[in-house]
Design an enzyme around this catalytic site. Structure first.
Site, PDB file in Angstrom:
ATOM      1  N   HIS A  97     -52.470  29.352  -2.474  1.00  0.00           N
ATOM      2  CA  HIS A  97     -51.193  28.943  -3.055  1.00  0.00           C
ATOM      3  C   HIS A  97     -51.231  29.215  -4.554  1.00  0.00           C
ATOM      4  CE1 HIS A  97     -47.644  26.695  -4.100  1.00  0.00           C
ATOM      5  NE2 HIS A  97     -47.401  26.494  -2.818  1.00  0.00           N
TER       6      HIS A  97
ATOM      7  N   ARG B 142     -48.642  34.085   5.565  1.00  0.00           N
ATOM      8  CA  ARG B 142     -47.628  33.135   6.042  1.00  0.00           C
ATOM      9  C   ARG B 142     -46.445  33.065   5.091  1.00  0.00           C
ATOM     10  NH1 ARG B 142     -46.588  27.485   5.142  1.00  0.00           N
ATOM     11  NH2 ARG B 142     -48.305  27.444   3.640  1.00  0.00           N
TER      12      ARG B 142
ATOM     13  N   HIS C 177     -55.175  27.476   0.404  1.00  0.00           N
ATOM     14  CA  HIS C 177     -54.077  26.630   0.869  1.00  0.00           C
ATOM     15  C   HIS C 177     -53.906  26.629   2.379  1.00  0.00           C
ATOM     16  CE1 HIS C 177     -50.304  24.467   0.574  1.00  0.00           C
ATOM     17  NE2 HIS C 177     -49.636  25.438   1.151  1.00  0.00           N
TER      18      HIS C 177
ATOM     19  N   ARG D  79     -46.559  34.798  -1.417  1.00  0.00           N
ATOM     20  CA  ARG D  79     -47.670  34.127  -2.081  1.00  0.00           C
ATOM     21  C   ARG D  79     -48.848  35.048  -2.372  1.00  0.00           C
ATOM     22  NH1 ARG D  79     -47.482  28.425   1.352  1.00  0.00           N
ATOM     23  NH2 ARG D  79     -45.661  27.580   0.278  1.00  0.00           N
TER      24      ARG D  79
ATOM     25  N   GLU E 117     -37.868  29.107  -1.080  1.00  0.00           N
ATOM     26  CA  GLU E 117     -39.247  29.315  -1.492  1.00  0.00           C
ATOM     27  C   GLU E 117     -39.597  30.794  -1.408  1.00  0.00           C
ATOM     28  OE1 GLU E 117     -41.676  26.675   0.813  1.00  0.00           O
ATOM     29  OE2 GLU E 117     -40.752  24.876  -0.019  1.00  0.00           O
TER      30      GLU E 117
END
Length: 541
Positions: free
Chosen positions: A236, A378, A343, A282, A115
């Site tokens: 997100h 994060r 998110h 992100r 990811e």
């Protein structure tokens, strides 16, 4: 107040942090777990991607630590990151022993996904239903423990705190609402765990379920805890854009399998923008999407999945495939319309290495807590990992015996019968707060917009508190009180940070300060106190 319950350990929340903590803390005595909906309704249950964990010989702890620190934009605490990365793999293996069925390769090893922000494949998953599988395994294990009681549809309203015999602030449990009977009760415990999850519902558009109303952060702040780094809200990049969908997430793992983001003219969004392309962290991807949509006047961008193909997409992402098919989108073939959405909150109640808050007897784990792992952004799939590690560490601390009688319980909600138009009023106020946050405290912020947000939220908060103290309690009323308080704390922290860093992007101050500082915010009688403190041991690599 008609109900009173007593236990050794009180757990608020039924996500991965609450369930895993309850399972391990049951060795100390009776555990009571309150969850405001059903035991399976949580952010964990909606988690598609998986758990980031070093399980491949080609990977290493140092690489995972480095990826986390880079994503965190200089605000990660190195000791916390090191702790979570190194202790996580063993806890993943514990889940397997409990019966969690993670996806395997033909040779029996974990089938690892990749990811955004990760330089290696290290995401342990159960296809795209990882959170649901973890919750299933934990709930099955809890069902075999006679000393763990789960009460569904029980909403914690406020923490029961006060000075103990030594004058130290201590938590003695919580005031709660039985959502079905409407009765208010009191749970008395020697130790309390806040595992209530995040607060995506503070914003109009979010990937979070309806329960994510920042209840734990609000309760902790009202109990005297400071709140750290709330301005860092992760949006997100890929929430499905469709008139019949509000919160459906398209997992980042889809981009890990080769999907790329394009504008509606077909141009690849991240080409030349970041070395990781569509798998950039992100914050980088979401901001570029936001810029592209504003530049062209589009309401969404496209996730090009053609390189994956239908067969592989359906095999790897069965949950997403089923939902896309309902809307006439051929999985792995048709481009998917997506938009950024709120998110994950990287800030929360500050905790030490064992999940202890500043209030004795009160612990926090999961998204409600700020351990220092996530910093200003994060790294994908580190959330379930952090929740596992800090729940496990908190469960190593046995409850202490109370000294002297407990203090008076917290003041309860009002008793007045609801007005005939109460539903309309609450619906309007909910939309007002969330729209205000989306418009003025969203992906790209300005000093002027933050000033407006803080002023309006100050008024909204007084109104929400007054309604709560007057009317008979219900979840909408209590949640409005919580999202308004947390929105105010978030906006004040954002207004105080005169730089752009990680998830906080303010157009008036696009540069990043050399000194890494955390925001510490506390509600006070005259307003909100904001203080910035330098972080020892923080960094990006």
């Amino acid at each position: 107040m008609t109900d009173r319950k007593t236990c050794d350990v009180l757990v608020l929340g039924s996500g991965i942090a609450g369930l895993s903590y309850a399972l391990k803390a049951s060795r100390y005595g009776r555990v009571l777990l309150l969850t405001k909906k059903t035991s399976t309704e949580s952010n964990t249950n909606h988690a598609q991607g998986g758990v980031a964990s070093v399980t491949d010989p080609a990977d290493s702890f140092e690489l995972h630590i480095r990826d986390t620190m880079v994503a965190g934009a200089g605000l990660c605490r190195r000791d916390a990151v090191d702790r979570v990365v190194r202790e996580g793999p063993e806890l993943v293996r514990e889940l397997v022993k409990l019966g969690a069925d993670f996806t395997r390769t033909e040779t029996g090893g974990f089938s690892l996904g990749r990811e955004g922000g990760h330089t290696r494949r290290r995401i342990v998953h159960a296809k795209d239903l990882t959170g649901r599988e973890i919750e299933r395994a934990l709930l099955a294990a809890i069902a075999s423990r006679e000393n763990i009681e789960i009460l569904e549809n029980h909403f914690a309203l406020d923490l029961w705190t006060g000075p103990d015999a030594s004058g130290q602030s201590r938590c003695h449990g919580a005031l709660y609402l039985d959502c079905q009977s409407g009765r208010v009760g009191l749970a008395h415990a020697r130790q309390t765990m806040l595992a209530t999850g995040g607060g995506g519902k503070v914003y109009t558009f979010t990937t979070n379920p309806d329960i994510a109303t920042a209840d734990g952060v609000a309760m902790g702040a009202r109990a005297g805890c400071e709140v750290v780094n709330m301005e860092f809200v992760q949006f997100h990049p890929t929430c499905l854009f469709h008139p019949d969908e509000k919160t459906f997430l398209i997992s980042e793992a889809v981009r890990g399998e080769g999907a790329v983001l394009r504008d509606q003219a077909g141009m690849e969004l991240m080409a030349g923008r970041h070395e990781l392309g569509s798998l950039a962290p992100r914050d980088v991807v979401a901001r570029e999407m936001d810029r592209a949509m504003k530049r062209r006047g589009d309401k969404f961008v496209l996730l090009d999945v053609s390189s994956i193909g239908n067969e592989l997409f359906v095999e790897r992402f069965p949950g997403i495939s089923e939902r896309l098919s309902l809307h006439g989108i051929v999985p792995g073939v048709d481009p998917i319309p997506v938009v950024p959405a709120a998110h994950y909150m990287c800030g929360g109640l500050p905790v030490d290495e064992f999940g202890r808050t500043s209030v004795a007897g009160l612990f926090a784990a999961g998204e409600v807590a700020c351990s220092g792992v996530h910093g200003a952004n994060r790294l994908a799939s580190n959330s379930l990992l952090e929740a596992l590690v800090y729940a496990n560490r908190a469960a190593q601390v046995p409850p202490e015996a109370e000294v002297g009688p407990p203090p008076p319980p917290p003041a309860g909600p009002g008793t007045a019968a609801p007005r005939p138009d109460q539903g309309v009023v609450l619906d309007h106020e909910w939309d007002s707060v969330r729209r205000l946050m989306w418009d003025f405290v969203g992906l790209a912020r300005t000093r002027a917009s933050l000033d407006v947000a803080c002023a309006r939220l100050s008024i909204r908060l007084k109104e929400a508190e007054a309604r709560y103290r007057k009317w008979e309690p219900n979840t909408d009323l209590a949640e409005l009180r919580n999202i308004t308080l947390v929105g105010r704390l978030l906006a004040e922290a954002a207004r105080g940070r005169r730089e752009s860093r990680g998830l906080h992007w303010v157009l008036d101050h696009p540069e990043t300060d050399d000194t890494a500082c955390e925001s510490w915010v506390r509600p006070e009688a005259e307003g909100v106190k904001v203080e910035f403190r330098a972080v020892e041991g923080a960094g990006s690599s």
